[in-house]
Design a protein around this motif. Structure first.
Motif, PDB file in Angstrom:
ATOM      1  N   UNK A   1       0.838  -1.192   0.000  1.00  0.00           N
ATOM      2  CA  UNK A   1       0.000   0.000   0.000  1.00  0.00           C
ATOM      3  C   UNK A   1       0.877   1.247   0.000  1.00  0.00           C
ATOM      4  N   UNK A   2       0.582   2.154  -0.928  1.00  0.00           N
ATOM      5  CA  UNK A   2       1.258   3.448  -0.980  1.00  0.00           C
ATOM      6  C   UNK A   2       0.292   4.503  -0.455  1.00  0.00           C
ATOM      7  N   UNK A   3       0.797   5.441   0.345  1.00  0.00           N
ATOM      8  CA  UNK A   3      -0.103   6.481   0.866  1.00  0.00           C
ATOM      9  C   UNK A   3       0.411   7.892   0.579  1.00  0.00           C
ATOM     10  N   UNK A   4       1.256   8.021  -0.446  1.00  0.00           N
ATOM     11  CA  UNK A   4       1.785   9.322  -0.847  1.00  0.00           C
ATOM     12  C   UNK A   4       2.653   9.942   0.255  1.00  0.00           C
ATOM     13  N   UNK A   5       3.075   9.115   1.203  1.00  0.00           N
ATOM     14  CA  UNK A   5       3.949   9.604   2.269  1.00  0.00           C
ATOM     15  C   UNK A   5       5.420   9.484   1.881  1.00  0.00           C
ATOM     16  N   UNK A   6       6.273   9.454   2.910  1.00  0.00           N
ATOM     17  CA  UNK A   6       7.723   9.407   2.743  1.00  0.00           C
ATOM     18  C   UNK A   6       8.167   8.406   1.665  1.00  0.00           C
ATOM     19  N   UNK A   7       8.963   8.880   0.715  1.00  0.00           N
ATOM     20  CA  UNK A   7       9.586   8.051  -0.333  1.00  0.00           C
ATOM     21  C   UNK A   7       8.585   7.446  -1.313  1.00  0.00           C
ATOM     22  N   UNK A   8       7.360   8.003  -1.384  1.00  0.00           N
ATOM     23  CA  UNK A   8       6.354   7.418  -2.290  1.00  0.00           C
ATOM     24  C   UNK A   8       5.865   8.376  -3.370  1.00  0.00           C
ATOM     25  N   UNK A   9       5.779   9.659  -3.032  1.00  0.00           N
ATOM     26  CA  UNK A   9       5.381  10.635  -4.034  1.00  0.00           C
ATOM     27  C   UNK A   9       3.918  10.579  -4.406  1.00  0.00           C
ATOM     28  N   UNK A  10       3.545  11.382  -5.402  1.00  0.00           N
ATOM     29  CA  UNK A  10       2.146  11.410  -5.830  1.00  0.00           C
ATOM     30  C   UNK A  10       1.833  10.152  -6.652  1.00  0.00           C
ATOM     31  N   UNK A  11       0.512   9.906  -6.796  1.00  0.00           N
ATOM     32  CA  UNK A  11       0.071   8.614  -7.322  1.00  0.00           C
ATOM     33  C   UNK A  11       0.566   8.308  -8.733  1.00  0.00           C
ATOM     34  N   UNK A  12       0.660   9.344  -9.558  1.00  0.00           N
ATOM     35  CA  UNK A  12       0.969   9.105 -10.969  1.00  0.00           C
ATOM     36  C   UNK A  12       2.399   8.580 -11.170  1.00  0.00           C
ATOM     37  N   UNK A  13       3.279   8.834 -10.184  1.00  0.00           N
ATOM     38  CA  UNK A  13       4.677   8.384 -10.313  1.00  0.00           C
ATOM     39  C   UNK A  13       4.777   6.880 -10.513  1.00  0.00           C
ATOM     40  N   UNK A  14       3.938   6.142  -9.782  1.00  0.00           N
ATOM     41  CA  UNK A  14       4.024   4.676  -9.845  1.00  0.00           C
ATOM     42  C   UNK A  14       3.054   4.104 -10.868  1.00  0.00           C
ATOM     43  N   UNK A  15       2.530   4.976 -11.724  1.00  0.00           N
ATOM     44  CA  UNK A  15       1.516   4.538 -12.685  1.00  0.00           C
ATOM     45  C   UNK A  15       2.026   4.533 -14.126  1.00  0.00           C
ATOM     46  N   UNK A  16       2.670   5.611 -14.525  1.00  0.00           N
ATOM     47  CA  UNK A  16       3.049   5.720 -15.942  1.00  0.00           C
ATOM     48  C   UNK A  16       4.298   4.909 -16.317  1.00  0.00           C
ATOM     49  N   UNK A  17       5.355   4.902 -15.493  1.00  0.00           N
ATOM     50  CA  UNK A  17       6.512   4.080 -15.886  1.00  0.00           C
ATOM     51  C   UNK A  17       6.150   2.592 -15.890  1.00  0.00           C
ATOM     52  N   UNK A  18       6.764   1.827 -16.781  1.00  0.00           N
ATOM     53  CA  UNK A  18       6.371   0.427 -16.970  1.00  0.00           C
ATOM     54  C   UNK A  18       7.031  -0.512 -15.954  1.00  0.00           C
ATOM     55  N   UNK A  19       7.935   0.028 -15.153  1.00  0.00           N
ATOM     56  CA  UNK A  19       8.679  -0.794 -14.182  1.00  0.00           C
ATOM     57  C   UNK A  19       8.645  -0.084 -12.834  1.00  0.00           C
TER      58      UNK A  19
END
Lengths: 217, 478
Positions: free
Chosen positions: A140-158
């Motif tokens: 689970x990501x909650x946009x907290x420490x070391x996670x960033x906004x949601x789109x960061x983990x969405x567009x890159x393929x890896x």
């Protein structure tokens, strides 16, 4: 229909009043108070949760391995080398010693966000997480420490994700108790997949098609 | 009041549609394969949780609490969403919801929207309404895309294209998807790749997204979308404006209540420990995701359903579709025979209630026929994660459908409904049923004496057992 303009949106007070009125009429019998039985398991003895977490994440066909804290940077580097990535994205508050390897690190910060086009071009993203759930192999990501906004983990393929041992809980109820629902949350269980062709799970549609998890500790 | 689009215009009654569907051997083959696969997987996923039955009871009770206090919880949700920068709209029916959404899309200056799969927007015919208003709606869920490109109708709640096999899907993509490779194979991985390429440009350029909601948390205003592919995440995070259309029953009181449903739903629907992606958002978060969030609360027959003490339990439904996958009738007829976006056992009790009160005779005939689209075998009740007693609601609705009718079947069903609503009457009826055994041959009642013969003309009736379950229980345990 009476419509009022308020705070820039159309708002029909008539519809609201009428719907609430219909509900009250429908509930004229006002069923008595409901007691929710909470005797389901809040936690469960699942043996070593890290071992189970590793197994369940791998079951979704994600790449997963256990690493020791002092070797984390070297392990990140070997993952990046193995995948042959050149441009990696990371939230600006990612520990700087995680940004290793022969790659260009592109940082996303609140005051200088990366464009969607730049994120789409990047080869991958490295983040931490908020919680891991052993029983379901979920991160689970909650946009907290070391996670960033949601789109960061969405567009890159890896997506390379670092999970600390103390972040892993056994069950779903334990995980929810650790999370704040008003933060933007993303539950991730394996790489993007679909069951839409003959109800069979196939990896790889719109989200990252490659999920790699490093469990530290 | 306009026509409720929960049923498709011009759909025949269930028996007529079913007769045609039964003749389609390709359809039956595709369905038997897909539902067979998922049934086995679901059983394994459920067996992993020793507290499954306790979770079902909790899920049932949480939803009953919501339904019993729906006005209070809706006002609470409205306040919490508003406090977090969202805007809440109320829609009494499909036409009103469509009008609100079209207005919001126009306000945002868009002529194209991307959509996350949503039963609520399918129910209200939103795509057609947007089209009529000059806005094209692009379905981004793979199965919805297959249905949209194939100019087809959905046949399953979770997998609307379940009636299509891989080679049919390949043919649809080759024919209707711009830029699809001419040598596209029927390997699911390649089909998924084609959809990824086709939609990525749309995601990156869309100004407005439209979604449904699996759950909304009354006390925090958090909204939840459960999905697999990541198209949901794209729609929920990339566009500047997000519009969510949600049935008024899709609430839970608090965040911790979701610990029940996030266990019940994935294992019941796709038979997974957890679906690949679940998104939770609350109003607007500056710097992360859409700048504007609109929540449209939809009635469209739900308050009418709530007024029926027996039928209201259908509003507990979390749209998992487990009941479709185990239903012997659904497996043979497919979803389109139900004439509605809600097929299968849940559709047979939900559609007639949502669509009740229509003045179109053809639609009225379809709605009346739906509660009869079942053999009352009870498999649906057994798998339902929120314990909707579908067989009892079916019997209840059969009775209601026939309140003013005087056919032998109508009389029989009204009587059955009356009998099954009381344990005492039910026991007496079971005693009487032993008489039926005397006219049965090889365990089947081929022909009942008149007026029952009107009923057995089109089906066999299983002979009642020598000893009813209740009698056996009393004898052995009493």
């Amino acid at each position: 229909m009476a419509r009022e303009r308020s705070s820039g949106a159309t708002h029909s007070t008539t519809a609201r009043t009428e719907m609430l009125g219909r509900i009250r009429k429908a509930l004229a019998d006002r069923p008595g108070p409901v007691t929710v039985p909470r005797d389901y398991d809040h936690t469960r003895d699942l043996g070593d949760v890290l071992t189970l977490f590793e197994k369940q994440v791998a079951d979704y066909r994600a790449v997963v391995r256990r690493v020791r804290e002092p070797e984390l940077a070297a392990e990140i580097e070997s993952s990046l080398t193995a995948r042959g990535v050149r441009v990696m994205v990371a939230p600006a508050d990612l520990p700087s010693w995680w940004r290793v390897g022969e790659v260009v690190w592109s940082l996303d910060a609140p005051m200088s966000p990366l464009s969607n086009a730049a994120l789409d071009r990047a080869d991958g993203v490295l983040t931490g997480c908020a919680v891991g759930i052993a029983q379901t192999g979920t991160i689970v990501l909650d946009a907290g420490q070391a996670q960033g906004r949601r789109v960061l983990t969405l567009l890159p393929d890896y997506h390379l994700c670092v999970v600390r041992a103390d972040q892993v809980v056994a069950t779903v109820p334990e995980a929810l108790a650790r999370l704040e629902s008003t933060r933007p949350l993303t539950f991730i269980s394996g790489p993007s997949a679909t069951s839409d062709i003959e109800l069979d799970r196939v990896e790889g549609v719109h989200g990252p098609r490659n999920l790699e998890v490093l469990i530290v500790g | 009041m306009g026509r409720n689009p929960v049923t498709w215009l011009g759909s025949p009654t269930f028996p007529n549609a079913a007769r045609d569907a039964l003749a389609d051997t390709q359809l039956r083959g595709n369905l038997a394969h897909a539902t067979g696969t998922i049934r086995t997987k679901r059983a394994a996923a459920v067996a992993e949780l020793p507290d499954w039955q306790r979770l079902r009871h909790a899920g049932e009770a949480i939803k009953d609490d919501i339904l019993s206090n729906l006005d209070v919880y809706l006002e609470q949700l409205e306040a919490s969403v508003t406090a977090r920068g969202g805007v809440v709209h109320w829609a009494r029916d499909a036409a009103e919801a469509n009008e609100i959404v079209l207005g919001l899309v126009r306000d945002a200056g868009a002529d194209e929207v991307v959509k996350v799969k949503s039963m609520a927007t399918a129910e209200i015919g939103l795509n057609e309404a947007l089209e009529a208003g000059g806005v094209s709606a692009i379905e981004t869920d793979l199965a919805e895309l297959i249905v949209q490109l194939g100019d087809d109708r959905p046949s399953h709640i979770l997998v609307p294209a379940i009636h299509r096999n891989r080679s049919e899907i390949r043919d649809i993509f080759r024919r209707a998807m711009p830029g699809a490779p001419a040598d596209l194979s029927d390997r699911p991985r390649e089909l998924a790749e084609a959809a990824r390429k086709h939609l990525r440009r749309k995601f990156l350029s869309a100004k407005v997204a439209i979604s449904g909601a699996n759950f909304a948390v009354a006390d925090t205003g958090s909204v939840v979308v459960v999905e697999s592919e990541g198209n949901g995440r794209m729609c929920l995070t990339l566009p500047e404006t997000l519009i969510t259309v949600m049935g008024i029953e899709k609430l839970v009181p608090t965040w911790s209540d979701l610990e029940v449903f996030l266990q019940l739903l994935p294992r019941s629907s796709t038979a997974e420990r957890m679906n690949p992606y679940t998104s939770v958002w609350t109003g607007v978060t500056p710097g992360d995701g859409p700048k504007a969030f609109h929540l449209v609360l939809l009635d469209n027959g739900r308050t009418k359903t709530l007024a029926d003490k027996v039928g209201r339990q259908a509003l507990r439904c979390i749209r998992c579709s487990a009941c479709l996958n185990v239903c012997p009738v659904y497996e043979r007829t497919g979803g389109q025979a139900y004439g509605s976006v809600y097929p299968g056992p849940i559709g047979a009790i939900l559609t007639p209630q949502l669509g009740a009160g229509t003045d179109d005779p053809e639609t009225a005939a379809l709605l009346k026929s739906l509660p009869f689209a079942s053999s009352l075998c009870g498999a649906c009740y057994e798998v339902c994660p929120v314990r909707i007693d579908i067989p009892s609601v079916l019997v209840h609705l059969r009775g209601k459908a026939n309140e003013n009718a005087h056919t032998p079947e109508a009389v029989a069903m009204a009587a059955a409904s009356w009998v099954m609503e009381s344990p005492t009457r039910f026991h007496l009826a079971q005693k009487a049923a032993t008489v039926l055994r005397l006219i049965a041959r090889r365990g089947r009642v081929k022909r009942l004496p008149w007026p029952g013969s009107k009923w057995t003309d089109s089906r066999d009736l299983p002979a009642p057992p020598k000893e009813s379950f209740a009698a056996w229980w009393r004898r052995t345990r009493g």
